[in-house]
Design a protein around this motif. Structure first.
Motif, PDB file in Angstrom:
ATOM      1  N   LEU A   1       0.844  -1.198   0.000  1.00 16.10           N
ATOM      2  CA  LEU A   1       0.000   0.000   0.000  1.00 16.10           C
ATOM      3  C   LEU A   1       0.879   1.246   0.000  1.00 16.10           C
ATOM      4  CD1 LEU A   1      -2.792   1.391   0.351  1.00 16.10           C
ATOM      5  CD2 LEU A   1      -2.436   1.202   2.822  1.00 16.10           C
ATOM      6  N   TRP A   2       0.772   2.014  -1.083  1.00 18.88           N
ATOM      7  CA  TRP A   2       1.519   3.269  -1.207  1.00 18.88           C
ATOM      8  C   TRP A   2       0.532   4.398  -0.930  1.00 18.88           C
ATOM      9  CZ3 TRP A   2       6.703   2.573  -2.086  1.00 18.88           C
ATOM     10  CH2 TRP A   2       7.087   1.309  -2.563  1.00 18.88           C
ATOM     11  N   GLN A   3       0.677   5.003   0.251  1.00 20.25           N
ATOM     12  CA  GLN A   3      -0.274   6.027   0.690  1.00 20.25           C
ATOM     13  C   GLN A   3       0.349   7.415   0.570  1.00 20.25           C
ATOM     14  OE1 GLN A   3      -1.255   6.982   5.014  1.00 20.25           O
ATOM     15  NE2 GLN A   3      -2.990   5.674   4.473  1.00 20.25           N
ATOM     16  N   PHE A   4      -0.408   8.324  -0.055  1.00 23.61           N
ATOM     17  CA  PHE A   4       0.086   9.681  -0.284  1.00 23.61           C
ATOM     18  C   PHE A   4      -0.696  10.674   0.562  1.00 23.61           C
ATOM     19  CE2 PHE A   4       1.123   7.065  -3.845  1.00 23.61           C
ATOM     20  CZ  PHE A   4       2.429   7.425  -4.145  1.00 23.61           C
TER      21      PHE A   4
ATOM     22  N   ALA B   1      -3.248  -1.089  -8.586  1.00 22.70           N
ATOM     23  CA  ALA B   1      -4.648  -0.839  -8.242  1.00 22.70           C
ATOM     24  C   ALA B   1      -4.778   0.548  -7.619  1.00 22.70           C
ATOM     25  CB  ALA B   1      -5.150  -1.894  -7.261  1.00 22.70           C
ATOM     26  N   VAL B   2      -5.903   1.185  -7.869  1.00 23.76           N
ATOM     27  CA  VAL B   2      -6.217   2.445  -7.209  1.00 23.76           C
ATOM     28  C   VAL B   2      -7.116   2.121  -6.021  1.00 23.76           C
ATOM     29  CG1 VAL B   2      -7.367   4.682  -7.435  1.00 23.76           C
ATOM     30  CG2 VAL B   2      -6.015   3.766  -9.342  1.00 23.76           C
ATOM     31  N   VAL B   3      -6.665   2.490  -4.831  1.00 21.84           N
ATOM     32  CA  VAL B   3      -7.424   2.190  -3.617  1.00 21.84           C
ATOM     33  C   VAL B   3      -8.730   2.977  -3.618  1.00 21.84           C
ATOM     34  CG1 VAL B   3      -7.454   2.428  -1.101  1.00 21.84           C
ATOM     35  CG2 VAL B   3      -5.380   1.643  -2.263  1.00 21.84           C
ATOM     36  N   PHE B   4      -9.831   2.274  -3.343  1.00 21.81           N
ATOM     37  CA  PHE B   4     -11.121   2.937  -3.178  1.00 21.81           C
ATOM     38  C   PHE B   4     -11.275   3.274  -1.704  1.00 21.81           C
ATOM     39  CE2 PHE B   4     -15.587   3.080  -2.092  1.00 21.81           C
ATOM     40  CZ  PHE B   4     -16.105   3.907  -3.084  1.00 21.81           C
ATOM     41  N   ALA B   5     -11.456   4.553  -1.405  1.00 19.44           N
ATOM     42  CA  ALA B   5     -11.574   4.996  -0.011  1.00 19.44           C
ATOM     43  C   ALA B   5     -13.001   5.421   0.285  1.00 19.44           C
ATOM     44  CB  ALA B   5     -10.627   6.162   0.246  1.00 19.44           C
TER      45      ALA B   5
ATOM     46  N   ALA C   1      -0.723  -1.080  -4.665  1.00 20.73           N
ATOM     47  CA  ALA C   1      -1.991  -0.367  -4.553  1.00 20.73           C
ATOM     48  C   ALA C   1      -1.693   1.080  -4.172  1.00 20.73           C
ATOM     49  CB  ALA C   1      -2.881  -1.023  -3.499  1.00 20.73           C
ATOM     50  N   LEU C   2      -2.330   2.009  -4.856  1.00 22.01           N
ATOM     51  CA  LEU C   2      -2.056   3.429  -4.686  1.00 22.01           C
ATOM     52  C   LEU C   2      -3.214   4.110  -3.965  1.00 22.01           C
ATOM     53  CD1 LEU C   2      -0.982   4.019  -8.408  1.00 22.01           C
ATOM     54  CD2 LEU C   2       0.544   3.478  -6.483  1.00 22.01           C
ATOM     55  N   GLU C   3      -2.929   4.676  -2.795  1.00 25.89           N
ATOM     56  CA  GLU C   3      -3.960   5.424  -2.082  1.00 25.89           C
ATOM     57  C   GLU C   3      -3.639   6.908  -2.179  1.00 25.89           C
ATOM     58  OE1 GLU C   3      -6.438   5.635   2.096  1.00 25.89           O
ATOM     59  OE2 GLU C   3      -4.386   4.876   2.147  1.00 25.89           O
ATOM     60  N   VAL C   4      -4.370   7.578  -3.052  1.00 27.47           N
ATOM     61  CA  VAL C   4      -4.177   9.018  -3.260  1.00 27.47           C
ATOM     62  C   VAL C   4      -5.341   9.751  -2.610  1.00 27.47           C
ATOM     63  CG1 VAL C   4      -2.796   8.731  -5.335  1.00 27.47           C
ATOM     64  CG2 VAL C   4      -5.286   8.821  -5.534  1.00 27.47           C
TER      65      VAL C   4
END
Length: 247
Positions: free
Chosen positions: A111-114, A167-171, A144-147
């Protein structure tokens, strides 16, 4: 094509308010991860966001949980909390080389969180994605990218993520944008609106809706759904309720 596996979990496993609510009274702290492994199917490792861990720690965590359980590993903040992402190569190598491969087949996505203040810059973000390794020590990596900034709700970002296989993380969050990415063979959701007055964090109809969504996503690959933040004390109950809804 065979359906993917749906894994439902929480963030971490060390949280004092879970003692006596999720964890039984008297459970030793060193047995808490094993308890999570017995009752859920995934968890996020948060400690890796703050600092480097020992390879032996990853090996021990893997031994504590049953086959099929997986850990999502939160990437180091030194990789993502920087002005120029294209310069993160050394930090990324340090993070991926610290021993995460010891998790073996219990390694879920990275998980790559920005930060919420990080805005989308196509050139810089594209350069960052090229730095993400496909594997480490023979273990395949999925990203997985959490923007968290609305500027990422852009077809250019979605195309970059898709083309890199991330993947684009759904928040599900009151403030962060709920961005839906392309199918890249797995999906990742972070469900952050649990409420303390709700015994299962989310109302039953919403739990059922998340379960229905997960079944649809599983047609395209593995699904990871984590109940975190919000009323964190309710996260394990929410995860368990969703697992029941999936049966």
């Amino acid at each position: 094509m065979a359906a993917g596996q749906i894994r439902v979990g929480i963030g971490g496993w060390t949280f004092e308010p879970w003692r006596g609510t999720f964890y039984p009274e008297g459970l030793r702290q060193k047995d808490e991860l094993a308890y999570v492994g017995q009752h859920l199917t995934a968890t996020e490792i948060n400690a890796t966001y703050y600092g480097t861990q020992k390879a032996a720690s990853f090996a021990n965590w893997a031994k504590a949980v049953p086959d099929g359980f997986q850990f999502a590993v939160k990437a180091s903040r030194y990789c993502t909390n920087r002005r120029v992402l294209a310069e993160a190569g050394e930090s990324i190598a340090k993070f991926t080389g610290q021993g995460i491969a010891e998790l073996g087949d219990k390694l879920g996505p990275i998980l790559w969180q920005f930060m919420p203040t990080k805005k989308f810059d196509a050139e810089d973000f594209g350069a960052f994605l090229k730095l993400l390794p496909a594997s480490v020590d023979g273990v395949k990596l999925r990203h997985a990218l959490e923007v968290r900034h609305e500027s990422f709700d852009d077809p250019a970002f979605l195309a970059l993520a898709r083309d890199s296989g991330a993947a684009v993380v759904f928040a599900d969050h009151d403030e962060y944008p709920a961005i839906k990415g392309h199918d890249v063979g797995f999906s990742y959701s972070r469900l952050m609106r649990t409420r303390e007055e709700e015994a299962t964090g989310y109302p039953a109809d919403q739990i059922a809706a998340w379960a229905k969504k997960a079944r649809e996503q599983a047609k395209a690959g593995d699904v990871y759904a984590f109940f975190i933040s919000g009323a964190k004390v309710r996260a394990p109950a929410a995860a368990q309720a969703m697992m029941v809804a999936l049966k």
